[in-house]
Design a protein around this motif. Sequence first.
Motif, PDB file in Angstrom:
ATOM      1  N   UNK A  17       0.831  -1.207   0.000  1.00  0.00           N
ATOM      2  CA  UNK A  17       0.000   0.000   0.000  1.00  0.00           C
ATOM      3  C   UNK A  17       0.868   1.261   0.000  1.00  0.00           C
ATOM      4  N   UNK A  18       1.944   1.234   0.775  1.00  0.00           N
ATOM      5  CA  UNK A  18       2.866   2.372   0.807  1.00  0.00           C
ATOM      6  C   UNK A  18       3.478   2.597  -0.571  1.00  0.00           C
ATOM      7  N   UNK A  19       3.934   1.512  -1.200  1.00  0.00           N
ATOM      8  CA  UNK A  19       4.513   1.623  -2.538  1.00  0.00           C
ATOM      9  C   UNK A  19       3.478   2.135  -3.535  1.00  0.00           C
ATOM     10  N   UNK A  20       2.248   1.637  -3.426  1.00  0.00           N
ATOM     11  CA  UNK A  20       1.194   2.065  -4.352  1.00  0.00           C
ATOM     12  C   UNK A  20       0.961   3.568  -4.252  1.00  0.00           C
ATOM     13  N   UNK A  21       0.970   4.094  -3.041  1.00  0.00           N
ATOM     14  CA  UNK A  21       0.778   5.537  -2.872  1.00  0.00           C
ATOM     15  C   UNK A  21       1.891   6.321  -3.553  1.00  0.00           C
ATOM     16  N   UNK A  22       3.128   5.867  -3.376  1.00  0.00           N
ATOM     17  CA  UNK A  22       4.264   6.572  -3.972  1.00  0.00           C
ATOM     18  C   UNK A  22       4.208   6.507  -5.493  1.00  0.00           C
ATOM     19  N   UNK A  43       5.510  -7.350  -4.265  1.00  0.00           N
ATOM     20  CA  UNK A  43       5.145  -6.976  -5.629  1.00  0.00           C
ATOM     21  C   UNK A  43       3.836  -7.639  -6.051  1.00  0.00           C
ATOM     22  N   UNK A  44       3.668  -8.903  -5.674  1.00  0.00           N
ATOM     23  CA  UNK A  44       2.424  -9.595  -6.018  1.00  0.00           C
ATOM     24  C   UNK A  44       1.224  -8.899  -5.381  1.00  0.00           C
ATOM     25  N   UNK A  45       1.380  -8.464  -4.132  1.00  0.00           N
ATOM     26  CA  UNK A  45       0.296  -7.736  -3.461  1.00  0.00           C
ATOM     27  C   UNK A  45       0.060  -6.387  -4.125  1.00  0.00           C
ATOM     28  N   UNK A  46       1.129  -5.742  -4.584  1.00  0.00           N
ATOM     29  CA  UNK A  46       1.001  -4.459  -5.270  1.00  0.00           C
ATOM     30  C   UNK A  46       0.254  -4.633  -6.590  1.00  0.00           C
ATOM     31  N   UNK A  47       0.564  -5.680  -7.329  1.00  0.00           N
ATOM     32  CA  UNK A  47      -0.146  -5.957  -8.582  1.00  0.00           C
ATOM     33  C   UNK A  47      -1.615  -6.248  -8.303  1.00  0.00           C
ATOM     34  N   UNK A  48      -1.860  -7.054  -7.295  1.00  0.00           N
ATOM     35  CA  UNK A  48      -3.233  -7.444  -6.947  1.00  0.00           C
ATOM     36  C   UNK A  48      -4.086  -6.231  -6.584  1.00  0.00           C
ATOM     37  N   UNK A  49      -3.454  -5.210  -6.042  1.00  0.00           N
ATOM     38  CA  UNK A  49      -4.208  -4.010  -5.645  1.00  0.00           C
ATOM     39  C   UNK A  49      -4.818  -3.292  -6.849  1.00  0.00           C
ATOM     40  N   UNK A  50      -4.205  -3.461  -8.013  1.00  0.00           N
ATOM     41  CA  UNK A  50      -4.720  -2.830  -9.218  1.00  0.00           C
ATOM     42  C   UNK A  50      -4.589  -1.313  -9.247  1.00  0.00           C
ATOM     43  N   UNK A  51      -3.752  -0.755  -8.389  1.00  0.00           N
ATOM     44  CA  UNK A  51      -3.673   0.702  -8.270  1.00  0.00           C
ATOM     45  C   UNK A  51      -2.625   1.336  -9.191  1.00  0.00           C
ATOM     46  N   UNK A  52      -1.801   0.514  -9.834  1.00  0.00           N
ATOM     47  CA  UNK A  52      -0.695   1.046 -10.616  1.00  0.00           C
ATOM     48  C   UNK A  52      -0.892   0.725 -12.097  1.00  0.00           C
ATOM     49  N   UNK A  53      -0.754   1.746 -12.940  1.00  0.00           N
ATOM     50  CA  UNK A  53      -0.677   1.544 -14.378  1.00  0.00           C
ATOM     51  C   UNK A  53       0.788   1.282 -14.713  1.00  0.00           C
ATOM     52  N   UNK A  54       1.132   0.022 -14.819  1.00  0.00           N
ATOM     53  CA  UNK A  54       2.533  -0.350 -14.986  1.00  0.00           C
ATOM     54  C   UNK A  54       3.100   0.043 -16.339  1.00  0.00           C
ATOM     55  N   UNK A  55       2.235   0.372 -17.294  1.00  0.00           N
ATOM     56  CA  UNK A  55       2.741   0.725 -18.623  1.00  0.00           C
ATOM     57  C   UNK A  55       3.581   2.002 -18.590  1.00  0.00           C
ATOM     58  N   UNK A  56       3.434   2.784 -17.543  1.00  0.00           N
ATOM     59  CA  UNK A  56       4.222   4.009 -17.421  1.00  0.00           C
ATOM     60  C   UNK A  56       5.540   3.830 -16.686  1.00  0.00           C
ATOM     61  N   UNK A  98      22.706   2.294 -19.138  1.00  0.00           N
ATOM     62  CA  UNK A  98      22.755   3.575 -18.433  1.00  0.00           C
ATOM     63  C   UNK A  98      21.463   3.749 -17.640  1.00  0.00           C
ATOM     64  N   UNK A  99      21.511   3.534 -16.336  1.00  0.00           N
ATOM     65  CA  UNK A  99      20.288   3.680 -15.539  1.00  0.00           C
ATOM     66  C   UNK A  99      19.836   5.128 -15.479  1.00  0.00           C
ATOM     67  N   UNK A 100      18.521   5.357 -15.392  1.00  0.00           N
ATOM     68  CA  UNK A 100      17.981   6.710 -15.335  1.00  0.00           C
ATOM     69  C   UNK A 100      17.946   7.224 -13.898  1.00  0.00           C
ATOM     70  N   UNK A 101      17.428   8.429 -13.747  1.00  0.00           N
ATOM     71  CA  UNK A 101      17.041   8.902 -12.420  1.00  0.00           C
ATOM     72  C   UNK A 101      15.809   8.107 -11.983  1.00  0.00           C
ATOM     73  N   UNK A 102      15.825   7.629 -10.750  1.00  0.00           N
ATOM     74  CA  UNK A 102      14.731   6.798 -10.247  1.00  0.00           C
ATOM     75  C   UNK A 102      13.753   7.622  -9.418  1.00  0.00           C
ATOM     76  N   UNK A 103      12.476   7.340  -9.616  1.00  0.00           N
ATOM     77  CA  UNK A 103      11.473   7.896  -8.711  1.00  0.00           C
ATOM     78  C   UNK A 103      11.595   7.260  -7.331  1.00  0.00           C
ATOM     79  N   UNK A 104      12.039   5.998  -7.311  1.00  0.00           N
ATOM     80  CA  UNK A 104      12.150   5.256  -6.054  1.00  0.00           C
ATOM     81  C   UNK A 104      13.235   4.207  -6.177  1.00  0.00           C
TER      82      UNK A 104
END
Length: 206
Positions: A17-22, A43-56, A98-104
């Motif tokens: 839930x914390x990750x989903x909010x971020x 991660x499985x719980x985060x996916x199950x929550x359905x709160x993230x559009x992973x395409x972004x 070359x890794x990017x700047x990370x949001x997290x």
Amino acid sequence: MQEITIIEGADQRAIADWLAERLAAAGSGAITIPGGSTPFPILAALIESGRIDWSGWQVWPNDDRIVPEDHEASNTGKIRALLAPEGARIAALTEGAVPPHFALTWLGMGPDGHIASLFPNTDPKVDDPQVLRRLTPDPLPAHAPFDRITLTIPALADSDEIVFTLGGAADKRDVFDAAARGANDLPVARLLGMARRHGIPVTVFT
């Protein structure tokens, strides 16, 4: 001023839930996540929550073993199997990437204070000019006796915020607390010192 927030006793759902909010607040970008046994149920719980559009989202492992992606020891393979079907773009750690700047930046930590594959014997530098390093842990972990490729401290710290999941281990908590106080010079302490200097907030799930 760096802020370290300690969250005691959170279960996998609470961390998800914390990750989903971020991630929902950021909307899109790049994150880097650890391997090992702790992150995948979260991660499985985060996916199950359905709160993230992973395409972004582009997802980078913190580190990986030098094995094919279909090998059971491959962090990239496990991440791809879980998140690619959700639309996430999975980045493999290959020499020259070359890794990017990370949001997290999401990290685990070993009882020896290692982060990613930056073990104490590798003497990771906060001013490392490279963003990736290929190295051999010493001693090689018996459960994964492979050379590694890993993001360096500057690459891990190129992030809006950092989160640690310590998995409820008391010995890890003691090591982390000492690192946060500057009472040791382990890899985690070096990263925390860099985060402090740059004002990067750190959250720790114990």
